[in-house]
Every structure is written in structure tokens, then in C-alpha cells.
Design a protein around this motif. Structure first.
Motif, PDB file in Angstrom:
ATOM      1  N   HIS A   1       0.564  15.524  23.334  1.00  0.00           N
ATOM      2  CA  HIS A   1       0.655  14.066  23.334  1.00  0.00           C
ATOM      3  C   HIS A   1      -0.014  13.491  22.095  1.00  0.00           C
ATOM      4  O   HIS A   1       0.542  12.632  21.406  1.00  0.00           O
TER       5      HIS A   1
ATOM      6  N   ARG B   1       1.946  14.272  18.887  1.00  0.00           N
ATOM      7  CA  ARG B   1       3.149  13.443  18.761  1.00  0.00           C
ATOM      8  C   ARG B   1       2.768  12.015  18.345  1.00  0.00           C
ATOM      9  O   ARG B   1       3.480  11.366  17.582  1.00  0.00           O
ATOM     10  N   ASN B   2       1.667  11.541  18.874  1.00  0.00           N
ATOM     11  CA  ASN B   2       1.192  10.203  18.505  1.00  0.00           C
ATOM     12  C   ASN B   2       0.959  10.113  17.000  1.00  0.00           C
ATOM     13  O   ASN B   2       1.404   9.179  16.327  1.00  0.00           O
ATOM     14  N   HIS B   3       0.271  11.113  16.471  1.00  0.00           N
ATOM     15  CA  HIS B   3      -0.046  11.120  15.037  1.00  0.00           C
ATOM     16  C   HIS B   3       1.219  11.311  14.203  1.00  0.00           C
ATOM     17  O   HIS B   3       1.374  10.706  13.142  1.00  0.00           O
ATOM     18  N   LEU B   4       2.105  12.146  14.696  1.00  0.00           N
ATOM     19  CA  LEU B   4       3.361  12.381  13.984  1.00  0.00           C
ATOM     20  C   LEU B   4       4.159  11.092  13.854  1.00  0.00           C
ATOM     21  O   LEU B   4       4.651  10.750  12.776  1.00  0.00           O
ATOM     22  N   ALA B   5       4.292  10.396  14.973  1.00  0.00           N
ATOM     23  CA  ALA B   5       5.079   9.161  14.966  1.00  0.00           C
ATOM     24  C   ALA B   5       4.446   8.137  14.034  1.00  0.00           C
ATOM     25  O   ALA B   5       5.142   7.426  13.303  1.00  0.00           O
ATOM     26  N   ALA B   6       3.116   8.075  14.034  1.00  0.00           N
ATOM     27  CA  ALA B   6       2.431   7.119  13.156  1.00  0.00           C
ATOM     28  C   ALA B   6       2.637   7.503  11.684  1.00  0.00           C
ATOM     29  O   ALA B   6       2.938   6.645  10.841  1.00  0.00           O
TER      30      ALA B   6
ATOM     31  N   HIS C   1       5.040   9.244  10.346  1.00  0.00           N
ATOM     32  CA  HIS C   1       6.440   8.986   9.987  1.00  0.00           C
ATOM     33  C   HIS C   1       6.649   7.498   9.750  1.00  0.00           C
ATOM     34  O   HIS C   1       7.339   7.081   8.806  1.00  0.00           O
TER      35      HIS C   1
ATOM     36  N   LEU D   1       8.174  15.948   9.043  1.00  0.00           N
ATOM     37  CA  LEU D   1       7.556  15.373  10.237  1.00  0.00           C
ATOM     38  C   LEU D   1       8.510  15.455  11.422  1.00  0.00           C
ATOM     39  O   LEU D   1       8.107  15.772  12.547  1.00  0.00           O
ATOM     40  N   VAL D   2       9.770  15.176  11.180  1.00  0.00           N
ATOM     41  CA  VAL D   2      10.764  15.263  12.260  1.00  0.00           C
ATOM     42  C   VAL D   2      10.907  16.713  12.719  1.00  0.00           C
ATOM     43  O   VAL D   2      11.028  17.002  13.916  1.00  0.00           O
TER      44      VAL D   2
ATOM     45  N   GLU E   1       8.129  17.527  14.904  1.00  0.00           N
ATOM     46  CA  GLU E   1       8.330  16.939  16.226  1.00  0.00           C
ATOM     47  C   GLU E   1       9.276  17.808  17.048  1.00  0.00           C
ATOM     48  O   GLU E   1       9.044  18.041  18.244  1.00  0.00           O
TER      49      GLU E   1
ATOM     50  N   ASP F   1       8.648  19.629  20.575  1.00  0.00           N
ATOM     51  CA  ASP F   1       9.529  19.475  21.730  1.00  0.00           C
ATOM     52  C   ASP F   1       9.856  20.855  22.309  1.00  0.00           C
ATOM     53  O   ASP F   1       9.837  21.046  23.521  1.00  0.00           O
TER      54      ASP F   1
ATOM     55  N   ASP G   1      -2.946   2.376  14.406  1.00  0.00           N
ATOM     56  CA  ASP G   1      -1.774   2.695  13.590  1.00  0.00           C
ATOM     57  C   ASP G   1      -0.498   2.240  14.301  1.00  0.00           C
ATOM     58  O   ASP G   1       0.370   1.595  13.706  1.00  0.00           O
ATOM     59  N   HIS G   2      -0.382   2.597  15.573  1.00  0.00           N
ATOM     60  CA  HIS G   2       0.824   2.206  16.308  1.00  0.00           C
ATOM     61  C   HIS G   2       0.887   0.695  16.507  1.00  0.00           C
ATOM     62  O   HIS G   2       1.969   0.111  16.460  1.00  0.00           O
TER      63      HIS G   2
ATOM     64  N   LEU H   1       2.264  -0.648  13.278  1.00  0.00           N
ATOM     65  CA  LEU H   1       3.687  -0.355  13.109  1.00  0.00           C
ATOM     66  C   LEU H   1       4.539  -1.211  14.038  1.00  0.00           C
ATOM     67  O   LEU H   1       5.602  -1.696  13.657  1.00  0.00           O
TER      68      LEU H   1
ATOM     69  N   LYS I   1       7.414   7.093  22.517  1.00  0.00           N
ATOM     70  CA  LYS I   1       6.871   7.218  21.162  1.00  0.00           C
ATOM     71  C   LYS I   1       7.387   8.486  20.507  1.00  0.00           C
ATOM     72  O   LYS I   1       6.933   9.588  20.796  1.00  0.00           O
ATOM     73  N   ARG I   2       8.348   8.302  19.645  1.00  0.00           N
ATOM     74  CA  ARG I   2       8.833   9.394  18.817  1.00  0.00           C
ATOM     75  C   ARG I   2       8.937   8.840  17.403  1.00  0.00           C
ATOM     76  O   ARG I   2       8.784   7.649  17.171  1.00  0.00           O
ATOM     77  N   THR I   3       9.232   9.726  16.440  1.00  0.00           N
ATOM     78  CA  THR I   3       9.386   9.235  15.072  1.00  0.00           C
ATOM     79  C   THR I   3      10.478   8.161  15.048  1.00  0.00           C
ATOM     80  O   THR I   3      11.488   8.272  15.719  1.00  0.00           O
ATOM     81  N   SER I   4      10.222   7.118  14.325  1.00  0.00           N
ATOM     82  CA  SER I   4      11.132   5.969  14.141  1.00  0.00           C
ATOM     83  C   SER I   4      11.304   5.096  15.374  1.00  0.00           C
ATOM     84  O   SER I   4      12.163   4.222  15.372  1.00  0.00           O
ATOM     85  N   TYR I   5      10.518   5.305  16.424  1.00  0.00           N
ATOM     86  CA  TYR I   5      10.715   4.500  17.635  1.00  0.00           C
ATOM     87  C   TYR I   5      10.489   3.021  17.355  1.00  0.00           C
ATOM     88  O   TYR I   5      11.127   2.163  17.946  1.00  0.00           O
TER      89      TYR I   5
END
Lengths: 69, 256
Positions: A16, A19-24, A26, A55-56, A59, A63, B19-20, B23, B108-112
């Protein structure tokens, strides 16, 4: 080498957080591309796009790991 | 149609991760929006009295569980459209949030964050329809358009694969589609729809359908979410029904 066992809950928590850091990360790369793209040369933009792809890919790997667990 | 054409839409982002929060805030630039951020549940509850049109609510907050906060927000201001934000793998939590009155959820995924404004606009439309009592029944043309990019047979087959273990699958309906519309659409494709009938006192619908040798029961969690479980072949029925009942009892024991 020392080994350590993690519980399912600890692994889920780690996934979790990753993924949080990855999404940020990106998201911030996207910010740079969108808002400062004009000031960046072609090599720079290509590097940023490669960073996003990595980064993708990370992810996707998370997954897969999550489903294996 | 949005609540107000002239006044900015007031958005509250409840997110402790800076950060979120940044964004998400960036997704609402322009005169259409005013955005505030709360980093804690306590602060969010204090702000709810200021009447926000939309509240984006993160599941994990430092001082309160997101579902508990959702209930408290809904009690203080039922008119706010709440959108739940969950992490990957928390879809069951998201479905529970929908049954507690959240309008939608994001994972929360990339580009969400790029699609947040669109999700919010959709939630505002749903909220306005509920507040004015207007039920949006899509025209056949609108339904076809909404379904154009949805491969229903593929989705239904994926649901079979994912529920083969007997565990029910919670599935959020595609944008613009509600349960009754889905049943209508299913009847148009090469899927045999055994029945669409009133099951619940709320007047919602269930769908019993058959794909090949497999029978599936699709039950609504609310207008925008579904629970699917395999009920046939017979050896799958018992475990699937028990699993489905357990999930429904957790979400809403009043459903029978």
C-alpha cells in the motif's frame, strides 16, 4: 545473511505504501511534463517519459506480487 | 446539470498525504472550483459545516477510519457528494463506502488524479438528480453511447472467472450505467437474461443470467455497485450463496 519473515498484513501495508509513493512520483513527473515541458529539451522530455514508464512498470510488478501473495 | 452555474463548486479534499493532496488539488484549477484541504478527520468534520458540494475522502486517515468519517460527514451534510479514495486491493471497502452513501470511488494508481475532475462532475450530476428527485433514465441512444466502450460479454466472462472460487465479486458499474439499464442492455446481446425482477424493498433489481453452463446472480449493492456470485453449477451454489450472504450481511443486513 539475516532473513526475516513478514506477516501478510505487513506485506499488504508495505505494498500500500509503495503504491502511494509510486502514484505520487508519477503525478509529479506528469506535473513537470505538463507545466514545464516547453522549457525542457527533447532529451529531457524523453527521460521524463521513460521515468513514467518505469514507474508504471513498477506498479505492474507490485500488482503481480500482490496477486502471488 | 451542476448545482450552480455561477458559483464555484466547493471541494474539500480530506487527505493526510501532502503529495496526494497537492496532486488532487491541481486537478481542480480554474474558476469553476474552490478547493480546501483537511489532513485529519477532526479538521474535516469541523469544516463540513461550511457546506461543500464535493468531498474527496481518503480511506486511511491518521485519526479515524475513512468509513466512520464517511458516516459522520453524511450525518452532518447529506447533500455533499462524497467520493471515496482507496488504495489498490481495497475494492471491497470501496463497495462498502458506496453502500454507506458515497457517490463514487477512486483507486490510487498512477495517473488517477488526471481523471478526478471528470469523476467529480459525474458525482455532482448524480447528486443533483437525487436532490431534485429527477431520475435519469438514459435514452436508448445515451445507453448505447455509454456502453460503446464496454465489452459486456468480456466483463461478464471476467466476472465468472473471478468468482469461480465462490467468492463474490464486487463490481462498480461503468460510468453512466445503472442496474436497470444494465439488465436492459444485457438482453440485447447474446446473453440469456433469465429474469429482471424486484427483489428488495428499495425497488432495486437483481439479474440472473446464464453464460454457457454457468449461472450467475448479480445483486445490486446500491444503484451504482453490483455483487456477482456464481449460483450454478449446483456444487458451487452452496459456497457462493454463503459467501454472498456474508458480504451482504456485512454491508446491509436488512437485505433479504
Amino acid at each position: 545473511m539475516r532473513t526475516q519473515t513478514y506477516s501478510g498484513e505487513e506485506v499488504r501495508g508495505l505494498l500500500h505504501d509503495l503504491r502511494n509513493h509510486l502514484a505520487a512520483a508519477h503525478g509529479y513527473v506528469q506535473v513537470v511534463i505538463e507545466e514545464h515541458g516547453d522549457a525542457i529539451d527533447e532529451d529531457g522530455r524523453a527521460a521524463l517519459e521513460r521515468a513514467q514508464k518505469n514507474l508504471v512498470a513498477m506498479e505492474s510488478r507490485l500488482d503481480s506480487f500482490g496477486k502471488e501473495g | 446539470m451542476a448545482k450552480s452555474v455561477s458559483k464555484p463548486v466547493r471541494v474539500l479534499v480530506v487527505e493526510d498525504n501532502e503529495d496526494h493532496a497537492m496532486l488532487i488539488r491541481r486537478a481542480f484549477r480554474g474558476e469553476r472550483w474552490t478547493v480546501d484541504v483537511s489532513g485529519t478527520a477532526e479538521d474535516a468534520l469541523a469544516r463540513v459545516a461550511e457546506r461543500y458540494d464535493v468531498i474527496l475522502l481518503d480511506y486511511k486517515l491518521p485519526d479515524m477510519d475513512g468509513l466512520e468519517l464517511l458516516d459522520k460527514i453524511r450525518a452532518k451534510d447529506p447533500s455533499a457528494a462524497v467520493i471515496f479514495i482507496t488504495g489498490e486491493g481495497s475494492e471491497e471497502v470501496a463497495m462498502t463506502a458506496l453502500s454507506h452513501g458515497a457517490m463514487d470511488y477512486l483507486t490510487k494508481r498512477t495517473s488517477y488524479h488526471l481523471g478526478i475532475a471528470e469523476v467529480v462532475e459525474e458525482a455532482l450530476s448524480k447528486r443533483d438528480a437525487l436532490l431534485t428527485g429527477e431520475e435519469k433514465v438514459p435514452t436508448p441512444e445515451a445507453l448505447e453511447k455509454a456502453l460503446a466502450n464496454v465489452h459486456l460479454e468480456g466483463v461478464l466472462k471476467a466476472m465468472i472467472v473471478m468468482t469461480v472460487s465462490g467468492r463474490p465479486l464486487a463490481w462498480k458499474l461503468p460510468k453512466g450505467i445503472e442496474v436497470a439499464s444494465l439488465a436492459t442492455a444485457l438482453s440485447r446481446i447474446r446473453v440469456e437474461v433469465d429474469g429482471v425482477a424486484k427483489l428488495l424493498k428499495t425497488g432495486a433489481y437483481y439479474i440472473h443470467l446464464r453464460l454457457g453452463d454457468v449461472g450467475i446472480l448479480i445483486e445490486p449493492i446500491n444503484t451504482y455497485g453490483l455483487l456477482a456470485s456464481i449460483i450454478d453449477p449446483p456444487e458451487a451454489v452452496a459456497s457462493a450463496r454463503v459467501a454472498t450472504r456474508q458480504v451482504i450481511d456485512r454491508i446491509n443486513p436488512a437485505w433479504t
